[in-house]
Design a protein around this motif. Structure first.
Motif, PDB file in Angstrom:
ATOM      1  N   GLU A  22       0.844  -1.187   0.000  1.00  0.00           N
ATOM      2  CA  GLU A  22       0.000   0.000   0.000  1.00  0.00           C
ATOM      3  C   GLU A  22       0.881   1.238   0.000  1.00  0.00           C
ATOM      4  O   GLU A  22       1.875   1.308   0.725  1.00  0.00           O
ATOM      5  CB  GLU A  22      -0.887   0.001   1.245  1.00  0.00           C
ATOM      6  CG  GLU A  22      -1.699   1.277   1.427  1.00  0.00           C
ATOM      7  CD  GLU A  22      -2.432   1.284   2.756  1.00  0.00           C
ATOM      8  OE1 GLU A  22      -2.070   2.126   3.609  1.00  0.00           O
ATOM      9  OE2 GLU A  22      -3.323   0.442   2.952  1.00  0.00           O
ATOM     10  N   HIS A  23       0.515   2.209  -0.813  1.00  0.00           N
ATOM     11  CA  HIS A  23       1.251   3.472  -0.887  1.00  0.00           C
ATOM     12  C   HIS A  23       0.233   4.593  -0.904  1.00  0.00           C
ATOM     13  O   HIS A  23      -0.686   4.573  -1.725  1.00  0.00           O
ATOM     14  CB  HIS A  23       2.103   3.542  -2.162  1.00  0.00           C
ATOM     15  CG  HIS A  23       2.892   2.293  -2.432  1.00  0.00           C
ATOM     16  ND1 HIS A  23       4.194   2.144  -2.019  1.00  0.00           N
ATOM     17  CD2 HIS A  23       2.547   1.141  -3.043  1.00  0.00           C
ATOM     18  CE1 HIS A  23       4.624   0.940  -2.389  1.00  0.00           C
ATOM     19  NE2 HIS A  23       3.649   0.316  -3.000  1.00  0.00           N
ATOM     20  N   ILE A  24       0.383   5.565  -0.029  1.00  0.00           N
ATOM     21  CA  ILE A  24      -0.502   6.716  -0.002  1.00  0.00           C
ATOM     22  C   ILE A  24       0.272   7.934  -0.483  1.00  0.00           C
ATOM     23  O   ILE A  24       1.293   8.307   0.109  1.00  0.00           O
ATOM     24  CB  ILE A  24      -1.078   6.961   1.399  1.00  0.00           C
ATOM     25  CG1 ILE A  24      -1.818   5.715   1.901  1.00  0.00           C
ATOM     26  CG2 ILE A  24      -2.023   8.164   1.379  1.00  0.00           C
ATOM     27  CD1 ILE A  24      -2.378   5.848   3.295  1.00  0.00           C
ATOM     28  N   LEU A  25      -0.187   8.534  -1.571  1.00  0.00           N
ATOM     29  CA  LEU A  25       0.488   9.701  -2.123  1.00  0.00           C
ATOM     30  C   LEU A  25       0.189  10.940  -1.286  1.00  0.00           C
ATOM     31  O   LEU A  25      -0.747  10.966  -0.486  1.00  0.00           O
ATOM     32  CB  LEU A  25       0.050   9.917  -3.572  1.00  0.00           C
ATOM     33  CG  LEU A  25       0.278   8.749  -4.535  1.00  0.00           C
ATOM     34  CD1 LEU A  25      -0.152   9.128  -5.940  1.00  0.00           C
ATOM     35  CD2 LEU A  25       1.730   8.304  -4.516  1.00  0.00           C
ATOM     36  N   GLU A  26       0.968  11.954  -1.507  1.00  0.00           N
ATOM     37  CA  GLU A  26       0.832  13.178  -0.730  1.00  0.00           C
ATOM     38  C   GLU A  26      -0.562  13.780  -0.856  1.00  0.00           C
ATOM     39  O   GLU A  26      -1.094  14.367   0.093  1.00  0.00           O
ATOM     40  CB  GLU A  26       1.881  14.199  -1.182  1.00  0.00           C
ATOM     41  CG  GLU A  26       1.908  15.458  -0.337  1.00  0.00           C
ATOM     42  CD  GLU A  26       3.008  16.409  -0.768  1.00  0.00           C
ATOM     43  OE1 GLU A  26       3.260  16.475  -1.990  1.00  0.00           O
ATOM     44  OE2 GLU A  26       3.615  17.058   0.094  1.00  0.00           O
ATOM     45  N   ASN A  27      -1.194  13.625  -2.016  1.00  0.00           N
ATOM     46  CA  ASN A  27      -2.525  14.206  -2.208  1.00  0.00           C
ATOM     47  C   ASN A  27      -3.637  13.323  -1.652  1.00  0.00           C
ATOM     48  O   ASN A  27      -4.817  13.703  -1.681  1.00  0.00           O
ATOM     49  CB  ASN A  27      -2.782  14.495  -3.696  1.00  0.00           C
ATOM     50  CG  ASN A  27      -2.738  13.243  -4.557  1.00  0.00           C
ATOM     51  OD1 ASN A  27      -2.486  12.142  -4.067  1.00  0.00           O
ATOM     52  ND2 ASN A  27      -2.980  13.405  -5.848  1.00  0.00           N
ATOM     53  N   GLY A  28      -3.288  12.126  -1.157  1.00  0.00           N
ATOM     54  CA  GLY A  28      -4.287  11.263  -0.549  1.00  0.00           C
ATOM     55  C   GLY A  28      -4.730  10.091  -1.392  1.00  0.00           C
ATOM     56  O   GLY A  28      -5.472   9.219  -0.908  1.00  0.00           O
ATOM     57  N   VAL A  29      -4.328  10.016  -2.659  1.00  0.00           N
ATOM     58  CA  VAL A  29      -4.656   8.851  -3.481  1.00  0.00           C
ATOM     59  C   VAL A  29      -3.990   7.617  -2.881  1.00  0.00           C
ATOM     60  O   VAL A  29      -2.817   7.640  -2.524  1.00  0.00           O
ATOM     61  CB  VAL A  29      -4.189   9.043  -4.936  1.00  0.00           C
ATOM     62  CG1 VAL A  29      -4.352   7.750  -5.733  1.00  0.00           C
ATOM     63  CG2 VAL A  29      -4.964  10.171  -5.603  1.00  0.00           C
ATOM     64  N   LYS A  30      -4.758   6.521  -2.798  1.00  0.00           N
ATOM     65  CA  LYS A  30      -4.210   5.283  -2.250  1.00  0.00           C
ATOM     66  C   LYS A  30      -3.899   4.317  -3.392  1.00  0.00           C
ATOM     67  O   LYS A  30      -4.758   4.022  -4.229  1.00  0.00           O
ATOM     68  CB  LYS A  30      -5.199   4.640  -1.278  1.00  0.00           C
ATOM     69  CG  LYS A  30      -4.652   3.386  -0.603  1.00  0.00           C
ATOM     70  CD  LYS A  30      -5.526   2.944   0.571  1.00  0.00           C
ATOM     71  CE  LYS A  30      -5.364   3.875   1.742  1.00  0.00           C
ATOM     72  NZ  LYS A  30      -6.059   3.376   2.963  1.00  0.00           N
TER      73      LYS A  30
END
Length: 417
Positions: A22-30
């Protein structure tokens, strides 16, 4: 580096030897990635939590989703399709009650170009007037066709009474009068409304190394505007028995009933899945044995417990001849509420659910779908590995208790000649 991962969870689990991260980007997209081994195939699904919630016109989200593959400022509809089909894959976009999904399959070597196309679909869709008019005509034909088919007519009528006042009241295709009134600005505004990053879950499964595909995913999905589209649900409770009759030409009667059910966020959800399978899943179910085999009412009979964010229901269906419809209605309700359930029935149902679930996940496309679905619906993607154990742990006593707790009130529709 312009694109930064705020949170990087190398939460690796064993899914038949496959690594899920799992990776969560800075803008919140998972982002959810699952590595497999095979012949270079990759599939993905982009879920956007929204669906028909908050639509200003019924059918707007569905029409918006359909237009996503029809062209962007950079790619024509032909180029969008051929980017994936040239590798033996495909791409689609659709809308349901609780989310929009964009799914695709390709070869690993086609992924980079495929993601470029998806970026363009997300950030610069064309939504041309010509495409809108064509898809509008198609949707209107589909809405009218539903009125000609007994089961779909019953589904729409049942939605109106059991989900009254909520977004579920109307099938995602929408209402004819609303679809006719949808303009291009409505579509543009709806897409901007639901796209913000915290609504977006991306699931990718395939024969890749995550460290190789992650920069490509990051580049595309970090550009999604930051924010969140809030859902403001109307949770409709069942207070009294209701019956509606709908007349249509034909030689068959359709009976469709809704019963109260538990919400999905809790252990009751899994036990109720087992109860649903006992009652109406397949030829070993109570409905099939009692209504079709013993009493000869049914052309077809089943029950289902659809996973929705709000207003949960168990839905039971029987198609029969007009002269048997009253007995079929009475006995369907009786079987759902009072038929004898044994521990053996529960074990058989659990085995069937587990088998169906495992078989459904044979392709990378379905594995990607389940990972993303569990996440966007609030279970968390780890449920993909936990689901089987959750079902197997359900006890006979739990199933009995839930039946007594929930299956008291019913809403029914009878479609008859």
């Amino acid at each position: 580096m312009r694109f930064i991962i705020l949170l990087l969870f190398l939460l690796s689990l064993s899914f038949g030897g496959a690594r899920v991260q799992e990776h969560i980007l800075e803008n919140g997209v998972k982002l959810i990635t699952k590595e497999t081994r095979g012949r270079g195939i990759v599939s993905g699904v982009i879920f956007i939590r929204s669906g028909t919630h908050g639509e200003k016109r019924r059918g707007l989200t569905n029409l918006t989703a359909l237009l996503l593959t029809k062209g962007t400022k950079t790619y024509s509809s032909y180029q969008i399709a051929s980017t994936f089909e040239d590798y033996g894959g495909s791409i689609y976009a659709s809308a349901s009650d609780d989310y929009v999904e964009i799914g695709f399959s390709t070869k690993v070597e086609g992924l980079k170009e495929g993601l470029r196309v998806i970026r363009s679909m997300l950030l610069e869709p064309l939504f041309s007037e010509e495409d809108l008019e064509r898809e509008r005509r198609n949707v209107l034909q589909a809405i009218r066709a539903r009125r000609e088919r007994g089961q779909e007519l019953a589904v729409d009528a049942l939605r109106r009474i059991t989900y009254k006042g909520s977004n579920y009241e109307v099938f995602p295709l929408g209402l004819e009068e609303d679809v006719k009134a949808i303009g291009r600005e409505d579509v543009i505004n709806r897409w901007q409304e639901i796209l913000p990053s915290k609504n977006v879950v991306v699931s990718l499964v395939g024969d890749f190394k995550t460290e190789q595909v992650l920069p490509m995913l990051r580049e595309v999905f970090s550009e999604i505007p930051e924010g969140e589209y809030p859902l403001n649900p109307v949770d409709v409770s069942m207070r009294e028995d209701l019956l509606e009759r709908v007349k249509r030409p034909g030689s068959q009667a359709t009976v469709l009933c809704a019963f109260d059910a538990p919400e999905f966020k809790g252990r009751e959800y899994f036990a109720f899945k087992v109860l649903d399978a006992v009652l109406g899943d397949g030829m070993t179910s109570k409905l099939f044995k009692e209504l079709r085999e013993k009493r000869g009412y049914a052309y077809a009979v089943y029950s289902t417990y659809p996973t929705r964010l709000f207003s949960p229901r168990l839905i039971a269906y029987i198609g029969t001849s007009p002269e048997k419809k009253e007995d079929a209605l009475r006995d369907l309700v009786e079987v759902i509420k009072n038929s004898e359930i044994t521990p053996e029935d529960v074990e058989l149902a659990k085995n069937k659910i587990v088998g169906d679930f495992l078989l459904a996940r044979q392709t990378r496309a379905r594995q990607a779908w389940y990972l993303g679905f569990f996440e966007v619906m609030g279970f968390g993607w780890r449920m993909d590995s936990e689901y089987v154990d959750k079902i197997r742990s359900v006890s006979f006593e739990e199933v009995q208790a839930l039946r007594e707790k929930y299956l008291k009130i019913h809403h029914c529709v009878v479609v008859e000649p």
